[in-house]
Motif scaffolding. Structure first.
Motif, PDB file in Angstrom:
ATOM      1  N   VAL A 311     -24.226 -36.909  78.472  1.00 14.33           N
ATOM      2  CA  VAL A 311     -25.311 -37.771  77.999  1.00 14.33           C
ATOM      3  C   VAL A 311     -26.673 -37.132  78.233  1.00 14.33           C
ATOM      4  O   VAL A 311     -27.703 -37.789  78.140  1.00 14.33           O
ATOM      5  CB  VAL A 311     -25.279 -39.167  78.670  1.00 14.33           C
ATOM      6  CG1 VAL A 311     -23.978 -39.865  78.360  1.00 14.33           C
ATOM      7  CG2 VAL A 311     -25.500 -39.062  80.150  1.00 14.33           C
ATOM      8  N   THR A 377     -13.095 -37.996  79.239  1.00 17.29           N
ATOM      9  CA  THR A 377     -13.020 -38.592  77.902  1.00 17.29           C
ATOM     10  C   THR A 377     -14.437 -38.922  77.440  1.00 17.29           C
ATOM     11  O   THR A 377     -15.123 -39.724  78.057  1.00 17.29           O
ATOM     12  CB  THR A 377     -12.180 -39.881  77.955  1.00 17.29           C
ATOM     13  OG1 THR A 377     -10.941 -39.586  78.595  1.00 17.29           O
ATOM     14  CG2 THR A 377     -11.912 -40.406  76.567  1.00 17.29           C
ATOM     15  N   LEU A 378     -14.849 -38.280  76.335  1.00  8.45           N
ATOM     16  CA  LEU A 378     -16.265 -38.323  75.961  1.00  8.45           C
ATOM     17  C   LEU A 378     -16.845 -39.728  75.896  1.00  8.45           C
ATOM     18  O   LEU A 378     -17.815 -40.051  76.580  1.00  8.45           O
ATOM     19  CB  LEU A 378     -16.430 -37.643  74.603  1.00  8.45           C
ATOM     20  CG  LEU A 378     -16.428 -36.117  74.658  1.00  8.45           C
ATOM     21  CD1 LEU A 378     -16.095 -35.552  73.305  1.00  8.45           C
ATOM     22  CD2 LEU A 378     -17.772 -35.623  75.131  1.00  8.45           C
TER      23      LEU A 378
ATOM     24  N   PHE D  26     -14.587 -48.795  72.556  1.00  6.88           N
ATOM     25  CA  PHE D  26     -14.646 -48.254  73.907  1.00  6.88           C
ATOM     26  C   PHE D  26     -13.651 -48.985  74.803  1.00  6.88           C
ATOM     27  O   PHE D  26     -12.878 -48.369  75.537  1.00  6.88           O
ATOM     28  CB  PHE D  26     -16.055 -48.385  74.468  1.00  6.88           C
ATOM     29  CG  PHE D  26     -16.117 -48.184  75.960  1.00  6.88           C
ATOM     30  CD1 PHE D  26     -16.325 -46.930  76.493  1.00  6.88           C
ATOM     31  CD2 PHE D  26     -15.913 -49.254  76.827  1.00  6.88           C
ATOM     32  CE1 PHE D  26     -16.338 -46.734  77.860  1.00  6.88           C
ATOM     33  CE2 PHE D  26     -15.921 -49.070  78.193  1.00  6.88           C
ATOM     34  CZ  PHE D  26     -16.136 -47.813  78.714  1.00  6.88           C
ATOM     35  N   GLY D  92     -11.197 -40.047  72.557  1.00  2.00           N
ATOM     36  CA  GLY D  92     -12.554 -40.133  73.105  1.00  2.00           C
ATOM     37  C   GLY D  92     -13.551 -39.391  72.244  1.00  2.00           C
ATOM     38  O   GLY D  92     -14.663 -39.870  72.002  1.00  2.00           O
ATOM     39  N   ALA D  93     -13.156 -38.211  71.750  1.00  2.00           N
ATOM     40  CA  ALA D  93     -14.087 -37.421  70.946  1.00  2.00           C
ATOM     41  C   ALA D  93     -14.400 -38.136  69.641  1.00  2.00           C
ATOM     42  O   ALA D  93     -15.539 -38.109  69.164  1.00  2.00           O
ATOM     43  CB  ALA D  93     -13.491 -36.039  70.678  1.00  2.00           C
ATOM     44  N   ILE D  95     -14.558 -41.381  69.047  1.00  2.62           N
ATOM     45  CA  ILE D  95     -15.556 -42.442  69.270  1.00  2.62           C
ATOM     46  C   ILE D  95     -16.922 -41.832  69.578  1.00  2.62           C
ATOM     47  O   ILE D  95     -17.961 -42.298  69.108  1.00  2.62           O
ATOM     48  CB  ILE D  95     -15.098 -43.371  70.416  1.00  2.62           C
ATOM     49  CG1 ILE D  95     -13.749 -43.990  70.068  1.00  2.62           C
ATOM     50  CG2 ILE D  95     -16.124 -44.455  70.658  1.00  2.62           C
ATOM     51  CD1 ILE D  95     -13.189 -44.856  71.165  1.00  2.62           C
ATOM     52  N   TYR D  96     -16.909 -40.753  70.351  1.00  2.00           N
ATOM     53  CA  TYR D  96     -18.165 -40.093  70.721  1.00  2.00           C
ATOM     54  C   TYR D  96     -18.892 -39.608  69.473  1.00  2.00           C
ATOM     55  O   TYR D  96     -20.107 -39.771  69.341  1.00  2.00           O
ATOM     56  CB  TYR D  96     -17.841 -38.913  71.635  1.00  2.00           C
ATOM     57  CG  TYR D  96     -19.020 -38.177  72.225  1.00  2.00           C
ATOM     58  CD1 TYR D  96     -19.823 -38.781  73.182  1.00  2.00           C
ATOM     59  CD2 TYR D  96     -19.298 -36.865  71.858  1.00  2.00           C
ATOM     60  CE1 TYR D  96     -20.876 -38.089  73.761  1.00  2.00           C
ATOM     61  CE2 TYR D  96     -20.352 -36.162  72.431  1.00  2.00           C
ATOM     62  CZ  TYR D  96     -21.132 -36.779  73.379  1.00  2.00           C
ATOM     63  OH  TYR D  96     -22.170 -36.089  73.954  1.00  2.00           O
ATOM     64  N   MET D  99     -20.525 -42.412  67.928  1.00  2.00           N
ATOM     65  CA  MET D  99     -21.715 -42.820  68.685  1.00  2.00           C
ATOM     66  C   MET D  99     -22.889 -41.897  68.408  1.00  2.00           C
ATOM     67  O   MET D  99     -24.038 -42.269  68.562  1.00  2.00           O
ATOM     68  CB  MET D  99     -21.412 -42.782  70.183  1.00  2.00           C
ATOM     69  CG  MET D  99     -20.539 -43.911  70.682  1.00  2.00           C
ATOM     70  SD  MET D  99     -19.965 -43.474  72.345  1.00  2.00           S
ATOM     71  CE  MET D  99     -19.793 -45.078  73.082  1.00  2.00           C
ATOM     72  N   ALA D 100     -22.594 -40.634  68.046  1.00  2.00           N
ATOM     73  CA  ALA D 100     -23.669 -39.671  67.856  1.00  2.00           C
ATOM     74  C   ALA D 100     -24.297 -39.786  66.476  1.00  2.00           C
ATOM     75  O   ALA D 100     -25.386 -39.284  66.248  1.00  2.00           O
ATOM     76  CB  ALA D 100     -23.138 -38.250  68.063  1.00  2.00           C
ATOM     77  N   SER D 152     -32.650 -41.927  82.351  1.00  2.00           N
ATOM     78  CA  SER D 152     -31.494 -42.152  81.487  1.00  2.00           C
ATOM     79  C   SER D 152     -31.464 -43.607  81.094  1.00  2.00           C
ATOM     80  O   SER D 152     -31.440 -44.497  81.939  1.00  2.00           O
ATOM     81  CB  SER D 152     -30.210 -41.755  82.213  1.00  2.00           C
ATOM     82  OG  SER D 152     -29.139 -41.749  81.303  1.00  2.00           O
ATOM     83  N   ARG D 159     -22.332 -50.266  76.216  1.00  2.00           N
ATOM     84  CA  ARG D 159     -21.663 -48.981  76.518  1.00  2.00           C
ATOM     85  C   ARG D 159     -22.556 -47.828  76.051  1.00  2.00           C
ATOM     86  O   ARG D 159     -22.080 -46.838  75.508  1.00  2.00           O
ATOM     87  CB  ARG D 159     -20.298 -48.875  75.839  1.00  2.00           C
ATOM     88  CG  ARG D 159     -19.437 -50.126  75.894  1.00  2.00           C
ATOM     89  CD  ARG D 159     -18.975 -50.443  77.299  1.00  2.00           C
ATOM     90  NE  ARG D 159     -18.032 -51.559  77.298  1.00  2.00           N
ATOM     91  CZ  ARG D 159     -18.377 -52.826  77.524  1.00  2.00           C
ATOM     92  NH1 ARG D 159     -19.635 -53.147  77.807  1.00  2.00           N
ATOM     93  NH2 ARG D 159     -17.462 -53.771  77.505  1.00  2.00           N
ATOM     94  N   LYS D 161     -25.670 -45.041  76.726  1.00  2.00           N
ATOM     95  CA  LYS D 161     -26.419 -44.304  77.742  1.00  2.00           C
ATOM     96  C   LYS D 161     -26.863 -42.979  77.165  1.00  2.00           C
ATOM     97  O   LYS D 161     -26.094 -42.286  76.499  1.00  2.00           O
ATOM     98  CB  LYS D 161     -25.545 -44.049  78.964  1.00  2.00           C
ATOM     99  CG  LYS D 161     -26.239 -43.308  80.078  1.00  2.00           C
ATOM    100  CD  LYS D 161     -25.347 -43.208  81.288  1.00  2.00           C
ATOM    101  CE  LYS D 161     -24.930 -44.596  81.735  1.00  2.00           C
ATOM    102  NZ  LYS D 161     -23.584 -44.570  82.298  1.00  2.00           N
ATOM    103  N   ASN D 162     -28.112 -42.631  77.376  1.00  2.00           N
ATOM    104  CA  ASN D 162     -28.559 -41.290  77.006  1.00  2.00           C
ATOM    105  C   ASN D 162     -29.761 -40.912  77.852  1.00  2.00           C
ATOM    106  O   ASN D 162     -30.603 -41.756  78.136  1.00  2.00           O
ATOM    107  CB  ASN D 162     -28.913 -41.211  75.520  1.00  2.00           C
ATOM    108  CG  ASN D 162     -28.634 -39.828  74.976  1.00  2.00           C
ATOM    109  OD1 ASN D 162     -27.631 -39.593  74.319  1.00  2.00           O
ATOM    110  ND2 ASN D 162     -29.501 -38.886  75.298  1.00  2.00           N
ATOM    111  N   ASP D 163     -29.805 -39.663  78.242  1.00  2.00           N
ATOM    112  CA  ASP D 163     -30.933 -39.212  79.032  1.00  2.00           C
ATOM    113  C   ASP D 163     -32.196 -39.146  78.176  1.00  2.00           C
ATOM    114  O   ASP D 163     -32.134 -38.828  76.987  1.00  2.00           O
ATOM    115  CB  ASP D 163     -30.665 -37.816  79.617  1.00  2.00           C
ATOM    116  CG  ASP D 163     -29.714 -37.874  80.797  1.00  2.00           C
ATOM    117  OD1 ASP D 163     -29.201 -38.969  81.080  1.00  2.00           O
ATOM    118  OD2 ASP D 163     -29.503 -36.824  81.430  1.00  2.00           O
ATOM    119  N   VAL D 170     -34.727 -37.333  71.620  1.00  3.94           N
ATOM    120  CA  VAL D 170     -33.312 -37.405  71.291  1.00  3.94           C
ATOM    121  C   VAL D 170     -33.012 -38.764  70.708  1.00  3.94           C
ATOM    122  O   VAL D 170     -33.477 -39.781  71.217  1.00  3.94           O
ATOM    123  CB  VAL D 170     -32.470 -37.225  72.567  1.00  3.94           C
ATOM    124  CG1 VAL D 170     -31.025 -37.035  72.197  1.00  3.94           C
ATOM    125  CG2 VAL D 170     -32.976 -36.049  73.363  1.00  3.94           C
TER     126      VAL D 170
END
Lengths: 540, 212, 92, 324
Positions: A311, A377-378, D26, D92-93, D95-96, D99-100, D152, D159, D161-163, D170
């Motif tokens: 993150v 897990t990402l 998630f 997981g990837a 969903i990630y 999310m991106a 962050s 669910r 979160k990002n710095d 970003v």
């Protein structure tokens, strides 16, 4: 001058490495790996105590959601102190520099490590670094967290970052010296007949650990040097105002600090292999797989640091790559757990205290490892990152895994180190207390993290209080558990029964020499003709 | 023997085992050094790709000739060290101490030139920090270049100073006739270190001085 | 001594090679700039490194284990470099 | 004691609401992981306990040698573990990646982190501190940055979160699916009052959100504030037509190609405008001398956003004079 002369000794008293000279000078100028191990033992126990007190203060503070015991600045200094001391001045040297230093040459049938003078120098360097870190603490403390993230550490922190980073920087060279020494020792000083696949698994894990010590630590050193330079000049390479990138710091820092996790856990795995083989009276199941898994962990462990940055706004693609590699590095760890379990099958199991610690390790490390999958897990990591879930996860690995293994190893080799036997039931009670206290402390933190409580929080929302109270109660029990060994191990030094050369009936060269070992370890250089863990199999 | 409290100094069986152990130790140490400097090289690479113009501008402010001459000086000192290593094995004592002296002097010359260059940078306000003010105005992230320049050459210079200390010690030993074909280890190990430090400069030179 | 080839001949030849590489690299920096300049100058640096490692540091005559140790540092540096580059090259 | 009771209740009730578009996927993945890992832990514990009892020293259980070759067992569990791990990695990837990817038509809100508060700027110029009002079922694009250290931005209920990294901007996004008040935390340690850098996302229905907008007033928008700032920082001194020091005019630059010194053409997008303030000599406009000082240490991140908004508001005005 060679080992053959020793049997001709006329002294009636049996000389060993402990009683041949009692002067302080003989300790401070010793080149004997066994004495250096004890110097390390004293030093890291001291730092463990300080860091544990800091942890206790934090847990007491977290009894209530308000910050009523200490102010935020002090709290931040406490967790930094706890992290820095525990990581660099306790965990990293614990098994390698204490147990490894003591046992490795004995296991190899060698007189000493390859470079005895370098070995002593590494302890002095360690103490120098530790003194600088202590100075940083006494002179007001550091509030960056053990991770020293820029630009907070380089520009905004008003703590003694220079001194603390300098202390860690110096201590790093003692790690490198130890690792280098072990690598050359294992390559060059194996007894005749002691081939690679006859080595005890503890030696394999120390070899893997030393690889990491030698190859990762310099990157930490240069990163800390750049931070010190940045604080000194007022400008630096990680400074975003100059066009620098704070994420570059994280890359370089975790290139060391993720493998450092394996510096902490790999030797623990090695110790546990010894304990399980000895107390199940069986050769470790899948010996070669376990041995190679250690090396695989050491090498793959270098490829996964980016999972600390999912993150942080590193690239999405890099995140995917690092996630995949993180899953791959967990395969050899999982394999080891399966092999240890299979070793118990059809063994002949004795429940002495060291074995209880090994069982504790097995349970806690499994939980710690599996919760690591959540963080690899990402998508799941996005939610759990930097929460108490992470805290719980790595304490299950570091404390549940490493400290359990360290205690197990200490209990296992204690008769060899001191020549005395401690009270077995007291040790069993301590092992169970530590196990219960540990789970009570850290399991609630998984739930706290899932609910979203961020790490490094001094004041927290009131709905998190119940779990924090449970955790603090657990910490109290854990603290008692850690105090017990101080008492009965100390007592055994004076009143303990004399241990024979091999009180556990274990295999391994270290058990063929008297306890405590003579100064040169072996009267006659041993010749090895069998594999490690050569216990009689089958019926008993 | 035992009563005198002496101990077997060496954990080794024979001199050959000891020599190989020392070789391994030294090469493992060099691997450590590769990663120590490597961290700086990685930081350099990241910013060089991000800010090619600023780095080219910074490079133009360095003294090409001092950099080139210094490279030649270091390579020559490495040659002297390599000859010293052959001399010690053939027991040519005068050649040995002469070559050690030569290595030391060339190394010292390198540091003198480097010091002069640092002085120049100070005069030209190229030291990063509040007084950073190059003539004609900097290309914006140019301070990054100079932070890296000082970090890289400074760390290299520290290694040089340590190396000079070691070589001076060897020189004294050689004058006392304590170095010979029976124990070539010290000269050989010092040589490995010295050549490696040379190699670091071999990369610093194009990366810092030759960007156009 | 005069009848046999001098023991110093190899290192002197290597030194000549090093100086040649240095001069070529310095000269090339006048003609080339940007990526091609970087590639050429790093090529010459690598040539020098290889010469020093192989001859001055005598890696050519060492046991395989020592050579493995010598390569380890560069291999691990490559790991760091490649994965960090993987991040920077794919940032949005 | 009441807080204590409430926290126990919260535990039982499931204190973590699931309130965003991604949170159900998630939760499904989390549950799958939990069940898998839980099964493994309990299974291993049972097996170990059985072994401990059955094969304790001196027990009568027979201990014949193993009949299955060990390599078969090893390959079985190596393969099984790897496959299970790959499934979770892929899940997981996937969903990630979702999310991106910010959906089209997302409403943009800029978030500036600073020691120790969250500063939110809506597209219409409204600012909020430690609170963020958003309409339900509307994708929101968050553009995160920081004025000082790394923070962050975390909303557990989403669910998310990002710095927020200084010197970078970003994007991340969320779409709230349930009206309510959800805590925001700062998850990256950022100094003394890190644990007090909290806030709330207030998710409201479209009507109530409109009412909030009306109630909160318009405030001066970013461009207006930027105009004032451009005077304060002295930008106008050089960048207007009638001055001694010649510098490019700001009118009509944003969004257009700009020829620069080395003959290249760059697009004057947000990043270019921002860099031109912070690192002015990186891309000097063709025909002008590199005389502008860097404002990197002068203009805080929040002001920078306003200045860029101001320059963009001039995009439609008379075009810049061609370079002489």
């Amino acid at each position: 001058m060679n080992a053959d002369d020793i049997p001709g000794s006329v002294d009636t008293r049996v000389l060993n490495y402990l009683n041949r000279d009692y002067s302080l000078r003989s300790w401070l100028s010793t080149r004997d790996h066994k004495r250096i191990a004890l110097l390390y033992l004293a030093t890291i126990t001291f730092f463990f105590a300080i860091a544990a007190v800091a942890a206790a203060l934090m847990r007491i503070e977290l009894l209530t959601p308000q910050g009523d015991l200490v102010v935020s600045d002090i709290y931040n200094r406490l967790f930094t102190l706890h992290g820095v001391l525990m990581v660099w001045f306790f965990l990293i040297p614990s098994i390698p520099a204490v147990l490894g230093n003591f046992v490795l040459p004995l296991m190899l049938g060698a007189r000493d490590v390859a470079f005895p003078r370098l070995n002593l120098a590494s302890w002095y360097i360690f103490v120098a670094g530790a003194l600088l870190a202590l100075y940083a603490i006494v002179a007001g403390g550091v509030d960056t967290g053990w991770t020293f993230y820029t630009p907070y550490s380089s520009t905004y922190s008003n703590g003694n970052v220079m001194a603390m980073a300098g202390g860690v920087f110096i201590a790093g060279f003692s790690s490198i010296a130890t690792g280098l020494n072990f690598i050359v020792t294992i390559h060059q000083l194996r007894a005749p007949g002691l081939t690679w696949f006859r080595l005890p698994l503890f030696v394999w894990s120390l070899y893997a650990t030393s690889l990491i010590l030698v190859l990762a630590t310099p990157v930490l050193a240069i990163t800390l040097l750049l931070i010190m330079l940045e604080r000194f000049l007022g400008v630096g390479v990680f400074d975003p105002k100059l066009g620098g990138d704070p994420l570059l710091f994280q890359h370089l820092f975790w290139f060391y600090s993720h493998p450092a996790v394996y510096i902490m856990i790999l030797p623990g795995m090695g110790v546990v292999s010894e304990l399980i083989a000895c107390f199940a009276r069986k050769r470790i199941f899948g010996y070669r797989v376990v041995a190679i898994a250690s090396l695989a962990i050491a090498i793959l462990g270098f490829l996964v640091w980016g999972h600390h940055m999912f993150v942080s706004s590193q690239s999405v693609y890099a995140g995917v790559v690092f996630s995949l590699l993180s899953f791959l590095v967990s395969v050899p760890s999982a394999i080891k757990v399966f092999n240890w379990t299979a070793t118990l099958h059809r063994g002949s199991i004795r429940f002495d205290a060291p074995f209880l610690y090994a069982l504790g390790f097995l349970a806690l490390f499994t939980i710690g490892g599996l919760t690591g999958l959540f963080l690899a897990t990402l998508a799941v990591d996005v939610h759990l990152h930097d929460t108490y879930f992470v805290i719980a996860h790595f304490h299950y690995i570091m404390v549940g895994g490493m400290v359990m293994a360290y205690m197990g190893g200490l209990h296992y080799w204690w008769p060899k180190i001191t020549g005395r036997i401690y009270h077995d039931w007291a040790a069993r009670v301590a092992a169970v207390t530590i196990f219960c206290g540990f789970n009570l402390t850290f399991f609630p933190q998984f739930i706290l993290g899932y609910l979203g409580m961020p790490r490094r929080f001094h004041i927290y929302p009131p709905e998190f209080q119940a779990l924090n109270v449970i955790s603090t109660i657990g910490a109290g029990i854990l603290g008692i558990g850690y105090l017990l060994p101080l008492i009965y191990l100390g007592w055994s030094l004076f009143r303990g029964a004399k241990a024979g050369a091999n009180p556990w009936g274990a295999t391994g060269l270290e058990w063929t020499t008297p306890s405590p070992p003579p100064e040169h370890n072996f009267d006659v250089t041993p010749v090895v003709t069998t594999e490690a863990y050569n216990y009689p199999e089958g019926t008993e | 023997m035992k009563a005198e409290g002496t101990r077997v100094e060496s954990p080794y069986v024979d001199a050959a085992q000891r020599a190989l152990a020392q070789q391994l130790g030294m090469w493992a140490f060099i691997a450590t050094e590769v990663l120590l400097f490597g961290g700086l090289f990685i930081a350099y690479a990241v910013y060089r790709v991000h800010y090619p113009d600023a780095f080219a501008d910074g490079s133009r402010r360095l003294d090409f000739w001092i950099g080139t001459i210094n490279t030649a000086v270091l390579l020559a000192s490495s040659l002297a060290m390599a000859i010293a290593d052959i001399a010690v094995r053939r027991d040519r004592r005068r050649l040995l101490s002469g070559c050690l002296a030569m290595t030391w002097l060339l190394g010292a010359l390198f540091l003198v030139l480097k010091g002069y260059e640092y002085h120049q940078k100070f005069v030209e306000h190229l030291i990063p920090g509040p007084h950073f003010a190059p003539a004609g105005g900097p290309a914006a992230p140019e301070q990054l270049f100079f932070v890296l320049y000082f970090a890289m050459t400074g760390l290299h210079a520290v290694h040089m100073v340590i190396g000079l200390g070691v070589i001076a010690w060897l020189f004294v030993l050689s004058r006392r006739g304590r170095l010979g074909p029976a124990s070539p280890g010290r000269v050989e190990l010092a040589g490995l270190y010295w050549h490696f430090v040379d190699c670091v400069w071999v990369f610093l030179y194009p990366l810092l001085y030759l960007i156009r | 001594m005069p009848s046999t080839p001098s023991p110093f001949r190899p290192v002197l030849l290597v030194f000549a090679g090093l100086m040649a590489a240095l001069m070529l690299s310095a000269a090339a920096s006048y003609g080339l700039s940007g990526t091609s300049g970087t590639v050429v100058s790093l090529f010459f640096a690598t040539v020098k490194l290889a010469l020093i490692f192989a001859f001055f540091m005598k890696l050519r005559e060492q046991a395989g284990l020592v050579r493995l140790f010598a390569m380890a540092g560069f291999f691990w540096l490559a790991i760091a470099g490649v994965l960090i580059a993987a991040d920077y090259a794919t940032r949005g | 004691m009441s807080a204590f009771g409430a926290s126990i209740y919260a535990l039982i009730d499931g204190a973590l609401p699931s309130a965003s578009r991604v949170s159900p996927s998630f939760d499904a993945l989390f549950l799958a992981l939990l069940l898998t890992c839980g099964t493994v832990v309990i299974g291993l514990a049972v097996v170990i306990l059985i072994f401990l009892v059955r094969y304790r020293a001196g027990s009568p259980a027979p201990r014949p040698p193993l009949r299955i070759p060990p390599w078969k067992l090893e390959t079985t569990w190596i393969t099984a573990t790897t496959l299970v791990f790959l499934v979770f990695f892929g899940w997981g990837a996937a969903i990630y990646a979702r999310m991106a990817e910010v959906p089209d038509g997302a409403m943009m809100i800029e978030i500036v982190g600073r020691q120790w508060m969250w500063d939110a700027r809506h597209g219409d110029g409204r600012r909020e501190f430690a609170e963020l009002h958003v309409p339900v079922n509307q994708p929101i694009r968050l553009r995160l940055t920081s004025e000082d250290v790394i923070h962050s931005f975390a909303v557990p209920a989403f669910r998310l979160k990002n710095d927020a990294v200084p010197g970078k901007r970003v994007d991340t996004w969320f779409e709230a699916t349930k009206p309510g008040r959800y805590p925001i935390y700062c998850d990256q340690y950022c100094g003394t009052k890190h644990s007090e850098m909290n806030g709330f996302v207030v998710v409201e229905t479209a009507e109530r959100f409109a009412a909030w907008q009306a109630r909160a007033g318009t405030g001066s928008d970013a461009a207006t504030r930027g105009r004032a700032l451009s005077v304060r920082y002295g930008c106008a001194g050089c960048h207007s037509g009638d001055t001694v020091v010649r510098a490019p005019r700001l009118e009509g630059i944003a969004g257009r190609p700009v020829p620069i010194e080395n003959g290249q053409i760059v697009m004057a997008d947000d990043a270019y405008l921002r860099d031109s303030i912070l690192l002015p000599n990186q891309h000097v406009a063709a025909g002008y001398a590199a005389v502008m000082p860097s404002y990197a240490c002068v203009v805080p991140e929040g002001d920078l956003l306003d200045l860029v908004a101001y320059i963009k508001s001039l995009a439609q005005e008379q075009p810049a004079r061609p370079a002489p």
